[in-house]
Design a protein around this motif. Structure first.
Motif, PDB file in Angstrom:
ATOM      1  N   UNK A  75       6.217   4.456   8.276  1.00 21.88           N
ATOM      2  CA  UNK A  75       6.245   5.817   9.020  1.00 21.88           C
ATOM      3  C   UNK A  75       6.062   6.823   7.754  1.00 21.88           C
ATOM      4  N   UNK A  76       5.170   7.986   8.042  1.00 21.55           N
ATOM      5  CA  UNK A  76       5.108   8.811   7.011  1.00 21.55           C
ATOM      6  C   UNK A  76       5.613  10.346   7.794  1.00 21.55           C
ATOM      7  N   UNK A  77       6.458  11.220   6.994  1.00 20.59           N
ATOM      8  CA  UNK A  77       6.963  12.496   7.360  1.00 20.59           C
ATOM      9  C   UNK A  77       6.458  13.291   6.346  1.00 20.59           C
ATOM     10  N   UNK A  78       6.230  14.447   6.724  1.00 25.80           N
ATOM     11  CA  UNK A  78       5.886  15.755   5.762  1.00 25.80           C
ATOM     12  C   UNK A  78       7.237  16.095   5.278  1.00 25.80           C
ATOM     13  N   UNK A  79       7.184  16.546   3.853  1.00 26.08           N
ATOM     14  CA  UNK A  79       8.412  16.883   3.131  1.00 26.08           C
ATOM     15  C   UNK A  79       8.528  18.395   3.511  1.00 26.08           C
ATOM     16  N   UNK A  80       8.988  18.613   4.295  1.00 24.85           N
ATOM     17  CA  UNK A  80       9.314  20.332   4.527  1.00 24.85           C
ATOM     18  C   UNK A  80      10.526  20.436   5.237  1.00 24.85           C
ATOM     19  N   UNK A  81      11.499  21.523   5.047  1.00 24.77           N
ATOM     20  CA  UNK A  81      12.852  21.766   5.222  1.00 24.77           C
ATOM     21  C   UNK A  81      12.363  22.772   6.456  1.00 24.77           C
ATOM     22  N   UNK A  82      12.927  22.289   7.639  1.00 23.27           N
ATOM     23  CA  UNK A  82      12.464  23.178   8.753  1.00 23.27           C
ATOM     24  C   UNK A  82      13.707  24.159   8.835  1.00 23.27           C
ATOM     25  N   UNK A  83      14.715  23.966   8.154  1.00 21.82           N
ATOM     26  CA  UNK A  83      15.781  25.125   7.857  1.00 21.82           C
ATOM     27  C   UNK A  83      15.266  26.249   7.117  1.00 21.82           C
ATOM     28  N   UNK A  84      14.114  26.103   6.420  1.00 20.41           N
ATOM     29  CA  UNK A  84      13.453  27.529   5.824  1.00 20.41           C
ATOM     30  C   UNK A  84      12.811  28.399   6.603  1.00 20.41           C
ATOM     31  N   UNK A  85      12.717  27.832   8.311  1.00 20.51           N
ATOM     32  CA  UNK A  85      12.123  28.579   9.077  1.00 20.51           C
ATOM     33  C   UNK A  85      13.080  29.038  10.270  1.00 20.51           C
ATOM     34  N   UNK A 121      -7.313  29.742  -2.357  1.00 19.03           N
ATOM     35  CA  UNK A 121      -5.861  29.639  -1.913  1.00 19.03           C
ATOM     36  C   UNK A 121      -5.811  28.132  -1.380  1.00 19.03           C
ATOM     37  N   UNK A 122      -4.613  27.684  -2.193  1.00 17.76           N
ATOM     38  CA  UNK A 122      -4.346  26.094  -1.945  1.00 17.76           C
ATOM     39  C   UNK A 122      -2.935  25.974  -1.972  1.00 17.76           C
ATOM     40  N   UNK A 123      -2.675  25.116  -0.844  1.00 14.56           N
ATOM     41  CA  UNK A 123      -1.370  24.884  -0.545  1.00 14.56           C
ATOM     42  C   UNK A 123      -0.842  23.332  -0.425  1.00 14.56           C
ATOM     43  N   UNK A 124       0.110  22.979  -1.122  1.00 12.51           N
ATOM     44  CA  UNK A 124       0.340  21.464  -1.221  1.00 12.51           C
ATOM     45  C   UNK A 124       1.312  20.839  -0.116  1.00 12.51           C
ATOM     46  N   UNK A 125       0.951  20.009   0.841  1.00 10.45           N
ATOM     47  CA  UNK A 125       1.797  19.543   1.771  1.00 10.45           C
ATOM     48  C   UNK A 125       2.106  18.111   1.317  1.00 10.45           C
ATOM     49  N   UNK A 126       3.466  17.752   0.934  1.00 13.58           N
ATOM     50  CA  UNK A 126       3.801  16.317   0.389  1.00 13.58           C
ATOM     51  C   UNK A 126       4.004  15.409   1.625  1.00 13.58           C
ATOM     52  N   UNK A 127       4.004  14.217   1.599  1.00 17.20           N
ATOM     53  CA  UNK A 127       4.365  13.406   2.622  1.00 17.20           C
ATOM     54  C   UNK A 127       5.087  12.099   1.873  1.00 17.20           C
ATOM     55  N   UNK A 177       0.950  -1.218   0.205  1.00 18.04           N
ATOM     56  CA  UNK A 177       0.033  -0.117   0.075  1.00 18.04           C
ATOM     57  C   UNK A 177       0.791   1.165  -0.021  1.00 18.04           C
ATOM     58  N   UNK A 178       0.607   2.203  -0.752  1.00 21.20           N
ATOM     59  CA  UNK A 178       1.435   3.521  -1.008  1.00 21.20           C
ATOM     60  C   UNK A 178       0.638   4.460  -0.162  1.00 21.20           C
ATOM     61  N   UNK A 179       1.658   5.004   0.899  1.00 16.36           N
ATOM     62  CA  UNK A 179       1.151   6.051   1.669  1.00 16.36           C
ATOM     63  C   UNK A 179       1.868   7.449   1.451  1.00 16.36           C
ATOM     64  N   UNK A 180       2.379   7.408   0.179  1.00 12.02           N
ATOM     65  CA  UNK A 180       3.050   8.586  -0.281  1.00 12.02           C
ATOM     66  C   UNK A 180       1.936   9.438  -0.922  1.00 12.02           C
ATOM     67  N   UNK A 181       1.967  10.821  -0.626  1.00  9.36           N
ATOM     68  CA  UNK A 181       0.791  11.486  -1.181  1.00  9.36           C
ATOM     69  C   UNK A 181       0.962  12.942  -1.052  1.00  9.36           C
ATOM     70  N   UNK A 182       0.266  13.533  -1.608  1.00  9.43           N
ATOM     71  CA  UNK A 182      -0.002  15.239  -1.620  1.00  9.43           C
ATOM     72  C   UNK A 182      -0.898  15.697  -1.139  1.00  9.43           C
ATOM     73  N   UNK A 183      -1.252  16.177  -0.013  1.00  8.90           N
ATOM     74  CA  UNK A 183      -2.383  16.761   0.923  1.00  8.90           C
ATOM     75  C   UNK A 183      -2.606  18.230   0.177  1.00  8.90           C
TER      76      UNK A 183
END
Length: 386
Positions: free
Chosen positions: A40-50, A17-23, A1-7
């Motif tokens: 395990x699924x993680x959000x694809x986000x670079x915390x170094x950008x903040x 307004x729409x923002x894509x959060x990828x996992x 089963x594929x849990x990778x997705x874009x929310x």
């Protein structure tokens, strides 16, 4: 089963307004039975950008004076110190609205400033005792290094979907996860009659305020886009922040009961307090795990796990917690009747297995985000002398 997705995270004030959060999904490295072999699924986000900064948003302190006075005289003493009028409320006031007890609320204070306020009140009105902290709000601000509406919305989505309130937030109705927009009635993320299924979930918009915990309860969480400051709801006024100061914010409000548990009674206690301790108790974030092996299992089991994934996408960690608790309650409730049915057929019922072990259940710590939160809270303590 594929849990990778874009929310797709959507707005409510601006429906376009729409923002894509990828996992992204990967096998867990955990060896615990409850997690071994899962995905395990993680959000694809670079915390170094903040950047991440912790602040004391406000403090409410109760003071007791030797002699009665009116709130305006208390306010007059404090205003020159604070630089603006604080909120002052008389407690148990008598005729003429005079009292010896007052609650003072100071926005964005430093502990040094609060100490100056306490000393000034003592000189003017003679305190019976040190001021007692009634409630406090601590916030974490995640600000994009380069201003970006998409990055802002993405971080709001991460904070709301991965927040792990380590306490019961479903039994009392007003505690339940919800969102509020434009001061209307709250919309609950999970319907009271739909705990087992995700089909009626209402995902929190990225431009609304997401809540867990009731107002005036022991603890309340809020996640939002911080775009304005100095808001006066009664007067209908506020200051618009420049785009460079827009940030994703998570606020935690603690009342007197919580502060007692933290051994925080007065300003002296707060000065000595290690703010980093708040991370594991209130600023805790988790990532979910899911089953990835369905060979030999019934189709219904796979369907349940698919719906669990959908619940996470729509309602985040708090939604999965509510679903798992509801399933566990259902299993326990149906068990006596199932025992009777199987016993009549000469069969035995399997031992009841747990959905998870401990409060974290089927989740793993979101270490990168927890680390940023802990570091920011530690720096807050250093700034305030803790």
């Amino acid at each position: 089963m594929n849990y990778s997705t874009k929310v797709v995270l959507r707005g409510i004030k601006d429906p376009k307004r729409q923002v894509v959060l990828e996992y992204s999904a990967a096998p867990t490295a955990a060896v615990q039975r409850r997690l071994a072999g899962k995905t395990v699924v993680h959000p694809v986000i670079d915390l170094g950008d903040y950047t991440c900064r912790a602040v004391i948003d406000w403090v409410e302190i109760d003071f007791w004076f030797e002699h009665q006075t009116q709130f305006r005289f208390v306010r007059d003493v404090l205003t020159p110190i604070i630089g603006r009028q604080p909120y002052v409320e008389p407690l148990d006031s008598g005729p003429g609205k005079v009292s010896t007890e007052f609650r003072v609320k100071v926005q964005e204070p430093t502990l040094d400033l609060l100490r100056q306020c306490e000393r000034a009140l003592d000189r003017e009105f003679a305190l019976q005792m040190y001021g007692v902290i009634h409630s406090i709000e601590i916030s974490l601000d995640f600000k994009p290094v380069t201003p970006s509406s998409d990055k802002l919305g993405r971080m709001v989505g991460v904070l709301a979907r991965h927040l792990f309130p380590n306490r019961d937030f479903m039994t009392v109705g007003p505690d339940r996860p919800r969102f509020l927009s434009n001061r209307k009635e709250p919309t609950f993320i999970i319907g009271a009659n739909n705990l087992l299924s995700s089909h009626a979930d209402r995902p929190a918009p990225i431009d609304a305020t997401f809540y867990v915990g009731r107002r005036h309860g022991p603890v309340r969480w809020r996640v939002m886009e911080k775009l304005i400051d100095n808001q006066n709801i009664g007067a209908g006024t506020w200051d618009d922040l420049p785009v460079s100061e827009h940030r994703a914010r998570i606020e935690v409000t603690l009342d007197r009961r919580e502060l007692i548990g933290l051994a925080v009674n007065n300003l002296h206690d707060l000065r000595r307090f290690k703010f980093a301790k708040l991370q594991g108790r209130y600023f805790q974030f988790m990532v979910p795990t899911f089953e990835n092996r369905f060979a030999g299992k019934r189709p219904a089991q796979k369907a349940l796990e698919i719906d669990r994934w959908r619940r996470f996408v729509s309602a985040g960690i708090v939604g999965v917690i509510a679903m798992e608790q509801a399933r566990e309650s259902f299993r326990k409730g149906a068990r006596p009747e199932l025992k009777k049915l199987l016993r009549a057929k000469g069969l035995k019922i399997r031992p009841l297995t747990r959905l998870g072990s401990g409060a974290s259940g089927s989740f793993l710590a979101y270490e990168a985000l927890n680390g940023r939160a802990a570091m920011a809270l530690e720096k807050l303590g250093h700034r305030e002398g803790g």
